[in-house]
Structure formats: C-alpha cells, structure tokens
Design a protein around this motif. Structure first.
Motif, PDB file in Angstrom:
ATOM      1  N   ASP A  73       0.985  -1.152   0.416  1.00 58.82           N
ATOM      2  CA  ASP A  73       0.123   0.270   0.097  1.00 58.82           C
ATOM      3  C   ASP A  73       0.516   0.958   0.153  1.00 58.82           C
ATOM      4  OD1 ASP A  73       1.124  -0.690   2.771  1.00 58.82           O
ATOM      5  OD2 ASP A  73      -0.719  -0.071   3.637  1.00 58.82           O
ATOM      6  N   HIS A  74       2.064   1.325   0.243  1.00 59.09           N
ATOM      7  CA  HIS A  74       2.911   2.344   0.164  1.00 59.09           C
ATOM      8  C   HIS A  74       4.081   2.484  -0.677  1.00 59.09           C
ATOM      9  CE1 HIS A  74       2.261   3.115   4.193  1.00 59.09           C
ATOM     10  NE2 HIS A  74       2.383   2.155   4.368  1.00 59.09           N
ATOM     11  N   ASP A 106       3.361   3.662   8.757  1.00 58.27           N
ATOM     12  CA  ASP A 106       2.545   2.946   9.850  1.00 58.27           C
ATOM     13  C   ASP A 106       3.848   2.329  10.707  1.00 58.27           C
ATOM     14  OD1 ASP A 106       0.922   2.755   7.885  1.00 58.27           O
ATOM     15  OD2 ASP A 106       1.408   1.143   6.964  1.00 58.27           O
ATOM     16  N   HIS A 157      -2.682   4.473   8.764  1.00 60.37           N
ATOM     17  CA  HIS A 157      -4.223   5.099   8.242  1.00 60.37           C
ATOM     18  C   HIS A 157      -5.700   5.539   9.325  1.00 60.37           C
ATOM     19  CE1 HIS A 157      -1.543   3.420   4.745  1.00 60.37           C
ATOM     20  NE2 HIS A 157      -1.344   2.141   5.392  1.00 60.37           N
TER      21      HIS A 157
HETATM   22 ZN   LIG Z   1       0.140   1.211   5.427  1.00 60.00          ZN
END
Ligand SMILES: [Zn+2]
Length: 360
Positions: free
Chosen positions: A92-93, A207, A234
């Motif tokens: 997701d990064h 994160d 998030h």
């Molecule tokens: Zn993440």
C-alpha cells in the motif's frame, strides 16, 4: 521599443526556466494527500517548484493510484518528481511505483534499506530495478535536499534520530506510559519524515509501530512540536498512536489517509498493551484518541470510515474528502498551502471547503 524587448526577454526567461510556471508563481509550500484508498501517497511541492513524493499507493486496479499521483503532479505543474521516498516495502506504500515510473520521470529514490520479509522481497527488487544507481538508503538524522524547505529523517531502520528537533526535549508523559510489544519487522524499519517550512512543521511516521514511537517520544520527545501530522497506520492505530508521543508533539491538525474500510475505525483488539501496574489509561477509540488531544484544531480524513461510520468517530463531513466507496468514489485529495509566515490553508477537493490555521 524598450518596453517590448523587456517583455520579450521576460517571456523567454519564463519559457526556459526549469521550474514550472504554476509552481514558480506560488510562494507557498504545497502538500497534497492523494487518495489511494487507505494506502499512502503524499506529494510536496516546494516554493521553488521542487517536488518530493512520500509513498506511492497500491498497485493494480488499472493503475488507479499511479494515475491519481500523476494527475496531482500535473495539476501542480510538475514535469518530473524530483525525490521519491518509500517508507517501507508493503504494497500500500510502494505498490504504485512501477506504474508511476512509466507515467512521469522520477529523480532520486530514498528508502530504509534491504531489510525485508520474504513476502515483500519482490517489491524491494522491483524498486531496486527502477531506482538503479539513483538510490539512497536513509538513516535517522539524514536530510533530503529540498530547496527552501528543511527535511529530516526521524527514523529509518536502526536507531532513531539522536538530537531532538523543533523544540523537542524531556517528555513528562513518559512516566507510567503504556507500552506495547513490537509489531512485525516492516513496521519497525519504517522511514519517518519531518518537513519544516518556517514555523510550519509536518511529520509522518508511516505505519511505524508503538514500540518505535516510544523510542522517538521517551524519555525525550525527539520530534518536538508538530503542526500537521499524518496519523500512523491510516488511523487504524492498531499497535500505534502511543499517547506519550501524540500528547508530546501536540499536532494542531491531523490528516488521516484512510480508506472506506481501511485504517480509521478498525477495531484495536489484536494488541494487548503491556500494562505495567500504574500505567496511565488511554482512549481505545482511535478517532477519539486524536480528537481529545489538547490543542487539536482539526482532523481531516481521506474517507468517511465505513468500518465505524458513527459521526462521533469521524470528523465533520466537510473535512472528509470522500464519502463513498466503489465506482462512485472519485478519489478526492486533501491539500495544504503553507505560507512562509506559518499560515496554512487546508482544502477538501471534494467540496472546496477550506480552513486556515496558523502554525504555533
Ligand atoms: Zn500502510
């Protein structure tokens, strides 16, 4: 005649300048939180038109996230992205990087190094193939050259930053602070970044997990004061969002880069705090933990949480960039325009709602 030739010379100067006109005309630092549905992608454009992208969103979905980053870069008048910082090797990064690299030239690349779990190794190898010789492995305390703006690496695999920045110092909240066991390796190796422009101080720890937050916060608050903070995880705050850190850095404004069903609103039930006798109690609900911080002036969300849509657990609808999920979701961004005097205006691209704050 003299007037005309001056005008012609000026026009020629504008055409040959390496800085895009739209950025050149803007004396502010611009920050764009691109909606990548609960991934991370934040674009900074310096007053001189240099650009830095922190994370690249998800892969797949017709290259949705790379296209959204490209659209934001085009809107900012960029012809390339000068610096790309990858916080860690989760999809997701770093997932949108390959597609993005085919849409726009990318300058230099920065990351936490080759420490990786087996499942994430293909993503690291894909990154290395794109970055090639333009790669820099960061360590805490490093700076990324970004004209007019001070960047500082707060954490990256290894020891956290040694010297406090932005007025950091002894932290009274460390007494009886709740501790949690370390998370998985990627969330410990994380790159965390500070971007300071005059009195305005941005920070994001990606994160980063609670145990590493505590290294940054206790016994000394290494981050100092933060004006705008992108909340970790998030907004899920599973094994992050340590009160000893959040209470010490006292963000004035928070941005939550959540998705409709990712991050904010997730139940924090898989983490068992290491509650030493006498540990200070803390707010379990992630949204309320942020909202109740002393000095909090505004929380902006990428999405309304559909995991927990209770209005009391989401910010005001005007400050939520996206209310829907699925085909009707348009991926609206949140932006900050930061003036040299510390005044900054946050804007919700969905409805044009703005609010102006002053960095303390
Ligand atoms: Zn993440």
């Amino acid at each position: 005649m003299k007037r005309v030739s001056t005008a012609v010379a000026f026009a020629a100067l504008m055409l040959t300048a390496s800085v895009p006109a739209s950025a050149q005309n803007n004396a502010n630092l611009q920050i764009i939180w691109i909606d990548v549905e609960g991934g991370a992608a934040t674009l900074f454009v310096s007053p001189s038109g240099q650009s830095l992208l922190f994370d690249t969103g998800y892969p797949g979905n017709g290259d949705r996230d790379a296209k959204r980053i490209f659209a934001a870069a085009q809107k900012a008048g960029l012809r390339q992205i000068d610096h790309v910082v990858i916080s860690h090797w989760h999809g997701d990064h770093v997932g949108g990087l390959e597609a993005l690299s085919k849409l726009i030239p990318l300058g230099r690349f920065y990351d936490h190094g080759d420490g990786v779990e087996t499942v994430d190794r293909p993503r690291l190898e894909g990154y290395k193939a794109i970055a090639g010789a333009k790669r820099t492995i960061l360590k805490a305390g490093d700076t990324i050259p970004f004209p007019g703006v001070q960047t500082r690496v707060l954490v990256s695999e290894g020891p956290v930053i040694a010297t406090p920045i932005n007025g950091g110092g002894a932290n009274a909240l460390c007494t009886n602070a709740v501790r949690q066991a370390p998370a998985g390796p990627e969330n410990i190796r994380m790159v965390g970044l500070s971007v300071t422009y005059g009195n305005f101080k941005f920070a994001s720890l990606g994160d980063l997990d609670w145990s590493r937050e505590m290294e940054l916060a206790c016994p000394v608050n290494k981050l100092g004061a933060v004006t705008v903070y992108t909340i970790n995880r998030h907004g899920g705050l599973d094994n992050s969002g340590a009160p000893a850190l959040l209470g010490a850095i006292k963000p004035q404004v928070m941005v939550v880069n959540n998705g409709p069903r990712k991050g904010l609103g997730a139940k924090d039930d898989r983490v068992k705090p290491i509650a030493a006798p006498g540990s200070a109690p803390y707010e379990a609900n992630g949204y309320l933990r942020m909202a109740k911080l002393p000095g909090m002036e505004g929380i902006w969300q990428g999405h309304r949480s559909l995991l927990d849509s209770d209005p009391a657990h989401n910010t005001a609808p005007d400050m939520i960039a996206n209310l829907e999920e699925g085909p009707t979701d348009q991926g609206h961004s949140i932006t900050a325009s930061v003036a040299a005097n510390g005044s900054f205006t946050m804007t919700n691209a969905r409805n044009g709602f703005t609010r102006t704050y002053m960095a303390k």
